[in-house]
Design a protein around this motif. Structure first.
Motif, PDB file in Angstrom:
ATOM      1  N   ALA A  14       7.221  38.296  57.501  1.00 62.37           N
ATOM      2  CA  ALA A  14       6.898  37.798  59.295  1.00 62.37           C
ATOM      3  C   ALA A  14       7.311  36.630  59.397  1.00 62.37           C
ATOM      4  O   ALA A  14       7.946  36.423  60.292  1.00 62.37           O
ATOM      5  CB  ALA A  14       5.891  39.282  59.457  1.00 62.37           C
ATOM      6  N   GLN A  15       6.607  35.755  59.149  1.00 64.98           N
ATOM      7  CA  GLN A  15       6.419  34.588  59.023  1.00 64.98           C
ATOM      8  C   GLN A  15       7.349  33.555  58.667  1.00 64.98           C
ATOM      9  O   GLN A  15       7.942  32.917  59.594  1.00 64.98           O
ATOM     10  CB  GLN A  15       4.901  34.316  58.701  1.00 64.98           C
ATOM     11  N   ALA A  16       7.996  34.173  57.661  1.00 68.02           N
ATOM     12  CA  ALA A  16       9.281  32.608  57.146  1.00 68.02           C
ATOM     13  C   ALA A  16      10.470  34.352  55.815  1.00 68.02           C
ATOM     14  O   ALA A  16       9.862  34.471  54.502  1.00 68.02           O
ATOM     15  CB  ALA A  16       9.044  31.871  55.572  1.00 68.02           C
ATOM     16  N   PRO A  17      10.805  34.687  56.374  1.00 67.61           N
ATOM     17  CA  PRO A  17      11.890  35.752  56.078  1.00 67.61           C
ATOM     18  C   PRO A  17      12.743  35.218  54.628  1.00 67.61           C
ATOM     19  O   PRO A  17      12.737  34.408  55.288  1.00 67.61           O
ATOM     20  CB  PRO A  17      12.782  35.929  57.346  1.00 67.61           C
ATOM     21  N   THR A  18      13.244  35.932  54.213  1.00 62.41           N
ATOM     22  CA  THR A  18      13.489  35.792  52.836  1.00 62.41           C
ATOM     23  C   THR A  18      15.314  35.204  53.022  1.00 62.41           C
ATOM     24  O   THR A  18      16.127  35.012  52.075  1.00 62.41           O
ATOM     25  CB  THR A  18      13.087  36.073  52.039  1.00 62.41           C
ATOM     26  N   ALA A  25      20.424  34.414  52.051  1.00 61.47           N
ATOM     27  CA  ALA A  25      20.032  33.931  52.161  1.00 61.47           C
ATOM     28  C   ALA A  25      18.752  32.872  52.608  1.00 61.47           C
ATOM     29  O   ALA A  25      19.878  31.865  53.364  1.00 61.47           O
ATOM     30  CB  ALA A  25      19.593  33.634  50.350  1.00 61.47           C
ATOM     31  N   VAL A  26      17.747  32.857  52.858  1.00 58.47           N
ATOM     32  CA  VAL A  26      17.902  31.920  54.046  1.00 58.47           C
ATOM     33  C   VAL A  26      17.124  30.710  52.629  1.00 58.47           C
ATOM     34  O   VAL A  26      15.826  31.404  52.045  1.00 58.47           O
ATOM     35  CB  VAL A  26      15.676  32.219  54.513  1.00 58.47           C
ATOM     36  N   PRO A  27      17.005  29.316  52.715  1.00 60.07           N
ATOM     37  CA  PRO A  27      16.998  28.087  51.957  1.00 60.07           C
ATOM     38  C   PRO A  27      15.487  27.831  52.171  1.00 60.07           C
ATOM     39  O   PRO A  27      15.084  28.032  52.884  1.00 60.07           O
ATOM     40  CB  PRO A  27      17.748  27.143  52.025  1.00 60.07           C
ATOM     41  N   ARG A  28      14.497  28.267  50.242  1.00 57.67           N
ATOM     42  CA  ARG A  28      13.725  27.673  50.736  1.00 57.67           C
ATOM     43  C   ARG A  28      13.144  25.892  51.085  1.00 57.67           C
ATOM     44  O   ARG A  28      14.149  25.551  49.970  1.00 57.67           O
ATOM     45  CB  ARG A  28      13.088  28.198  50.100  1.00 57.67           C
TER      46      ARG A  28
END
Length: 56
Positions: A14-18, A25-28
Motif C-alpha cells: 500500500a505504501q510502496a507498490p512494486t 515494475a517500480v524500481p527500488r
C-alpha cells in the motif's frame, strides 16, 4: 525509497507498490532507517518520501 524496519507485506504494498496500475515494475531505491536518513536521501536527489501532515 524503502523502509528498513519490518512491516507486513500488505502495508508495504500500500505504501510502496512494486508495480504501477498498468503492471510496470517500480524500481527500488535506497533504504532509510530513520526520518533523517530519508530526508538526507531526498536532499541528495536519491529518493522520494511521502510524509503525513504532522511530520511536515
Amino acid at each position: 525509497m524503502g523502509v528498513a524496519a519490518q512491516a507486513p507485506d500488505h502495508w508495504r504494498e500500500a505504501q510502496a507498490p512494486t508495480r504501477t496500475p498498468s503492471g510496470s515494475a517500480v524500481p527500488r531505491g535506497p533504504v532509510a532507517g530513520t526520518l533523517q536518513e530519508g530526508l538526507s536521501l531526498v536532499a541528495a536527489n536519491r529518493g522520494v518520501m511521502l510524509l503525513c501532515r504532522p511530520t511536515t
